[in-house]
Design an enzyme around this catalytic site. Structure first.
Site, mmCIF file in Angstrom:
data_model
loop_
_atom_site.group_PDB
_atom_site.id
_atom_site.type_symbol
_atom_site.label_atom_id
_atom_site.label_comp_id
_atom_site.label_asym_id
_atom_site.label_seq_id
_atom_site.Cartn_x
_atom_site.Cartn_y
_atom_site.Cartn_z
ATOM 1 N N GLN A 196 33.764 35.840 23.711
ATOM 2 C CA GLN A 196 34.182 34.622 24.432
ATOM 3 C C GLN A 196 32.953 33.731 24.470
ATOM 4 O O GLN A 196 32.025 33.970 25.239
ATOM 5 C CB GLN A 196 34.667 34.959 25.846
ATOM 6 C CG GLN A 196 34.826 33.755 26.774
ATOM 7 C CD GLN A 196 35.788 32.698 26.262
ATOM 8 O OE1 GLN A 196 36.847 33.014 25.723
ATOM 9 N NE2 GLN A 196 35.411 31.425 26.373
ATOM 10 N N GLN A 198 32.753 30.118 24.769
ATOM 11 C CA GLN A 198 32.684 28.972 25.672
ATOM 12 C C GLN A 198 32.272 29.451 27.060
ATOM 13 O O GLN A 198 32.792 30.458 27.522
ATOM 14 C CB GLN A 198 34.038 28.261 25.781
ATOM 15 C CG GLN A 198 33.917 26.918 26.461
ATOM 16 C CD GLN A 198 35.249 26.175 26.614
ATOM 17 O OE1 GLN A 198 36.307 26.726 26.348
ATOM 18 N NE2 GLN A 198 35.196 24.950 27.052
ATOM 19 N N GLY A 326 42.812 32.574 30.761
ATOM 20 C CA GLY A 326 44.221 32.598 30.390
ATOM 21 C C GLY A 326 44.335 32.561 28.880
ATOM 22 O O GLY A 326 44.996 33.381 28.244
ATOM 23 N N MET A 328 42.004 30.986 25.187
ATOM 24 C CA MET A 328 40.832 30.315 24.631
ATOM 25 C C MET A 328 41.209 29.821 23.246
ATOM 26 O O MET A 328 41.672 30.588 22.396
ATOM 27 C CB MET A 328 39.643 31.285 24.582
ATOM 28 C CG MET A 328 38.392 30.699 23.943
ATOM 29 S SD MET A 328 37.705 29.316 24.917
ATOM 30 C CE MET A 328 37.047 28.300 23.592
ATOM 31 N N GLU A 329 40.964 28.519 23.039
ATOM 32 C CA GLU A 329 41.476 27.814 21.870
ATOM 33 C C GLU A 329 40.690 28.069 20.595
ATOM 34 O O GLU A 329 40.454 27.128 19.828
ATOM 35 C CB GLU A 329 41.497 26.315 22.175
ATOM 36 C CG GLU A 329 40.107 25.672 22.393
ATOM 37 C CD GLU A 329 39.598 25.682 23.829
ATOM 38 O OE1 GLU A 329 39.971 26.599 24.574
ATOM 39 O OE2 GLU A 329 38.816 24.785 24.185
ATOM 40 N N HIS A 357 44.790 22.144 22.029
ATOM 41 C CA HIS A 357 43.343 22.044 21.781
ATOM 42 C C HIS A 357 43.027 21.927 20.277
ATOM 43 O O HIS A 357 41.909 21.535 19.921
ATOM 44 C CB HIS A 357 42.619 23.271 22.323
ATOM 45 C CG HIS A 357 42.168 23.171 23.752
ATOM 46 N ND1 HIS A 357 41.403 22.130 24.218
ATOM 47 C CD2 HIS A 357 42.344 24.005 24.814
ATOM 48 C CE1 HIS A 357 41.126 22.340 25.515
ATOM 49 N NE2 HIS A 357 41.694 23.467 25.896
ATOM 50 N N GLU A 376 39.683 19.153 28.161
ATOM 51 C CA GLU A 376 40.666 19.810 29.035
ATOM 52 C C GLU A 376 41.698 18.854 29.635
ATOM 53 O O GLU A 376 42.860 19.223 29.790
ATOM 54 C CB GLU A 376 39.954 20.598 30.139
ATOM 55 C CG GLU A 376 39.057 21.728 29.622
ATOM 56 C CD GLU A 376 39.797 22.789 28.803
ATOM 57 O OE1 GLU A 376 41.040 22.821 28.806
ATOM 58 O OE2 GLU A 376 39.105 23.590 28.140
ATOM 59 N N LYS A 617 40.893 33.228 36.955
ATOM 60 C CA LYS A 617 41.747 32.316 37.712
ATOM 61 C C LYS A 617 42.722 33.091 38.614
ATOM 62 O O LYS A 617 43.112 32.603 39.668
ATOM 63 C CB LYS A 617 42.526 31.445 36.722
ATOM 64 C CG LYS A 617 43.448 30.451 37.356
ATOM 65 C CD LYS A 617 44.349 29.776 36.328
ATOM 66 C CE LYS A 617 45.664 29.403 36.995
ATOM 67 N NZ LYS A 617 46.770 29.240 36.066
HETATM 68 N N1 BES Z 1 38.935 26.329 26.985
HETATM 69 C C1 BES Z 1 39.603 26.837 28.123
HETATM 70 C C2 BES Z 1 39.005 28.091 28.655
HETATM 71 C C3 BES Z 1 37.569 27.947 29.102
HETATM 72 C C4 BES Z 1 37.162 26.847 29.829
HETATM 73 C C5 BES Z 1 36.658 28.920 28.795
HETATM 74 C C6 BES Z 1 35.838 26.729 30.215
HETATM 75 C C7 BES Z 1 35.348 28.802 29.185
HETATM 76 C C8 BES Z 1 34.930 27.692 29.892
HETATM 77 C C9 BES Z 1 41.068 27.078 27.838
HETATM 78 O O1 BES Z 1 41.648 26.172 26.974
HETATM 79 C C10 BES Z 1 41.809 26.938 29.128
HETATM 80 O O2 BES Z 1 41.764 25.886 29.700
HETATM 81 N N2 BES Z 1 42.475 27.979 29.559
HETATM 82 C C11 BES Z 1 43.237 27.965 30.775
HETATM 83 C C12 BES Z 1 44.693 27.845 30.466
HETATM 84 C C13 BES Z 1 45.364 26.676 30.966
HETATM 85 C C14 BES Z 1 46.823 26.575 30.706
HETATM 86 C C15 BES Z 1 44.842 25.833 32.027
HETATM 87 C C16 BES Z 1 43.005 29.283 31.485
HETATM 88 O O3 BES Z 1 42.205 30.078 31.001
HETATM 89 O O4 BES Z 1 43.592 29.506 32.521
HETATM 90 ZN ZN ZN Z 2 41.817 24.267 27.852
#
Ligand code: BES
Ligand code: ZN
Length: 663
Positions: A196, A198, A326, A328-329, A357, A376, A617
């Site tokens: 992971q 990011q 949740g 990761m793109e 994404h 985002e 989350k």
């Molecule tokens: N890129 C994010 C995950 C992320 C953000 C990883 C910041 C590390 C740092 C991913 O696209 C994301 O936003 N995932 C969300 C899902 C969503 C539907 C809001 C998540 O993980 O909950």
């Molecule tokens: Zn995102």
């Protein structure tokens, strides 16, 4: 292909820019000096916010730079491509091998290449002229480790060198890798590894310029133990197959480092459509394929909105439950938590999000983490548009409604000295990395929704298509977007919004009072029932929930006034079996209400939930809620002690901070 056009385009730095740059550099130096001791991964919280470039409104800034989360200097060298060659050693929990960087020398006088690393062992560094193989050892030094940034690797690069090869190994505690024991997988027979990257974790996997300013293509060879399958967020070599011990990949499109991704495990593939499919452990494959069967339909709808999908295939990799997010793109291969596999597609908003994404984020990328809302916020807006196109307007409206409540809560909970976090592009913030703020997501999405309402969908879509075309495969800043918005959408229909509108939305720290929101009749009906239930004029047995979707349930549970009496919650639980819900989001919302009300019936289920899932989350808010009472805190600490070894390093770090320091 032009690189990082975002920060090289345009005239030379303005005086304001020069001041901005100087203050940033000073701040950066202070941060590096002070940051070594801090455990706060968000240097944004660094002192004296008043004097920082924070006070420079983004709406009027020409640019925002540098990326304070990287030691790399894109004005000296830019990595054009790199080749990875790694052994995946499960016994040692280590990746070992080499990376060879192909460099563009931006400053002809540059002699020092600075790379980002975190907890890497550097064995040797060599350099060779571009395109040649006569490597010669060169001098290098690893600086002291900063808790947030890691350690700069300084390499002396001879005048004629165009490539640098580094032999290195990762740490078993690498922040961007999780090495799982067989018992932590669905099959329980074979180990599993996933990455992971990011936001700042690619540097714990490979020494590189770890900033989204810079994009590179890459190739990779991974050697794995027999019986395991390696996948990457890249094109898989046609020769890769189950049973092989060497897997090859190539990523022909230039990507920022945070999109580098790999996984190794007992993985099987199932096609969903001509260019979509799912990877999962065999035991999870059927359920995953059913849950994500609409991936192809989502792609078709999205292409109609924002232009062709430019990455070839789109596959989904289902990870073990310790995956900290949740989704990761990762390009071509979204990494996905198994907690969205609810059996009824109720949580596939995450799939729409990660797919979106592929345009907002992967094709056109935030140049720094401060610009995170360009990734985002855009993506959350697109996600809702995709959900509408595939599942209908009411579903999309409900998801807007649930997201809006998240935003309201996040803004309401900001302490006065944290108000700056309510800005769309808060200065120096590391956006969602570890604290899960929904501002960049939901406020960003609402900003685009304002534009949709003011200018019309067709105009907004055309403008956004142009934005993606003009900036495909480059990294962009907020000021750049604001500039193009002014020249495009705003100039095309003058007088509809003014500069004050932009500053309220982008630099303002709350939600503008005149924000247009998406209404959902279904959620309003839920509210009406909830109010009567709370006032006592509607008995629990009389609640009409038969046709409630998961979003309606979430809305109900999130908005119930707390605390509720234990008796009332018992009625709810008995009638709707909430403690046993198989929907990870519903259980989460229910647990929050139950904890806030001191409802005792949930403990064993809560303990199973917290030890079984590592998605931040879902679990961080539960720990935070528990910490508010002495018994809750005791329970939280006991469960955490047990669960911690199974969590990902990112989750551990975030929860360590919460449990030790309460933030
Ligand atoms: N890129 C994010 C995950 C992320 C953000 C990883 C910041 C590390 C740092 C991913 O696209 C994301 O936003 N995932 C969300 C899902 C969503 C539907 C809001 C998540 O993980 O909950
Ligand atoms: Zn995102």
């Amino acid at each position: 292909m032009q690189h990082s056009e975002g920060f090289r385009a345009g005239p030379g730095p303005s005086p304001a820019m020069q001041i901005l740059r100087r203050t940033s550099v000073l701040l950066w130096a202070a941060l590096v000096a002070a940051g070594c001791q801090t455990t706060n991964p968000q240097p944004a919280a660094a002192p004296a916010a008043g004097s920082l470039p924070a006070s420079e409104p983004l709406v009027t800034n020409p640019r925002n730079w540098p990326d304070i989360f990287s030691y790399a200097d894109p004005e000296s060298f830019v990595t054009r491509s790199f080749a990875l060659d790694l052994d995946v050693d499960f016994a040692a929990s280590q990746l070992r091998g080499t990376v060879t960087l192909e460099l563009d020398r931006i400053d002809p006088g540059a002699r020092e290449l600075v790379l980002d690393t975190r907890d890497l062992q550097i064995a040797a560094v060599e350099a060779a002229p571009a395109g040649r193989t006569e490597f010669k050892a060169v001098r290098f030094a690893l600086d002291a480790r900063d808790d947030v940034l890691g350690a700069a690797l300084r390499i002396s690069v001879p005048r004629d060198a165009g490539r640098v090869r580094i032999a290195y190994a990762t740490s078993p505690q690498a922040s961007g890798l999780q090495w799982l024991q067989p018992a932590q997988t669905a099959g329980r027979q074979m180990p599993f590894l996933f990455s992971q990257a990011q936001a700042l974790h690619a540097r714990s996997i490979v020494p590189l310029q770890d900033t989204p300013w810079i994009r590179s293509t890459y190739t990779a060879t991974l050697r794995v133990p027999a019986g395991l399958v390696a996948v990457m967020a890249a094109e898989s070599d046609p020769g890769n197959h189950r049973g092989a011990t060497e897997f090859r990949f190539r990523m022909p499109q230039p990507v920022p480092s945070y999109l580098l991704a790999l996984a190794v495990g007992d993985l099987e593939f199932r096609a969903l459509g001509p260019r979509t499919g799912v990877w999962a452990e065999p035991a999870k494959l059927d359920a995953a394929a059913r849950e994500f069967e609409d991936a192809e339909a989502m792609m078709v709808k999205t292409e109609a909105l924002w232009g062709p999908y430019r990455w070839g295939r789109y596959d989904v990799l289902v990870l073990p439950p310790s995956f900290p997010f949740g989704g990761m793109e990762n390009p071509r291969l979204t990494f996905m938590t198994p907690t969205v596999i609810a059996g009824d597609k109720s949580l596939v908003g995450v799939l729409a999000h990660e797919l979106a994404h592929s345009w907002s984020g992967n094709l056109v990328t935030n140049a720094t983490w401060r610009d995170g809302w360009l990734n985002e916020g855009f993506t959350t807006y697109f996600e809702r548009r995709i959900m509408e196109a595939v599942y209908g307007e009411e579903r999309a409206r409900m998801e807007w409604g649930v997201g809006y409540q998240d935003l309201r809560q996040a803004l309401d909970e900001l302490a006065p000295d944290q108000a700056w976090r309510g800005a769309l592009a808060p200065d120096l913030a590391l956006h969602k990395d570890e604290d899960g703020s929904s501002v960049a997501y939901e406020k960003g999405a609402l900003f685009l929704y304002q534009l949709e309402q003011i200018y019309g969908r067709a105009q907004l879509d055309a403008f956004l298509q142009g934005w993606f075309d003009r900036h495909a495969f480059t990294s962009v800043t907020t000021p750049q977007f604001v500039g193009e918005l002014r020249q495009g959408l705003m100039a095309g229909a003058p007088g509809r919004v003014d500069a004050a509108f932009l500053s309220r939305w982008i630099d303002g720290t709350g939600l503008p009072a005149d924000a247009r929101l998406v209404q959902s009749d279904a959620l309003e009906r839920v509210d009406a029932q909830r109010l009567r239930w709370e006032q006592g004029s509607l008995a629990t047995a009389a609640l009409q929930t038969d046709r409630w979707s998961v979003q309606e349930w979430l809305h109900f549970l999130n908005r119930v006034t707390r605390p509720q009496s234990v008796a009332r919650l018992q009625e709810l639980d008995q009638r709707f079996r909430l403690t046993e819900s198989q929907n990870a989001e519903v259980t989460h919302a229910w647990f929050r209400l139950a904890i806030a009300s001191g409802y005792p019936g949930i403990e064993p289920a809560l303990e199973r939930y917290l030890t079984g899932i590592g998605r931040l989350k879902l679990i961080r808010p539960l720990y935070a809620d528990l910490l508010k009472t002495p018994q809750g805190a005791e329970f939280a600490r006991r469960v955490y002690a047990q669960a911690r070894p199974g969590y990902h390093a990112i989750t551990q770090r975030s929860l360590d901070r919460l449990l030790k320091e309460g933030s």
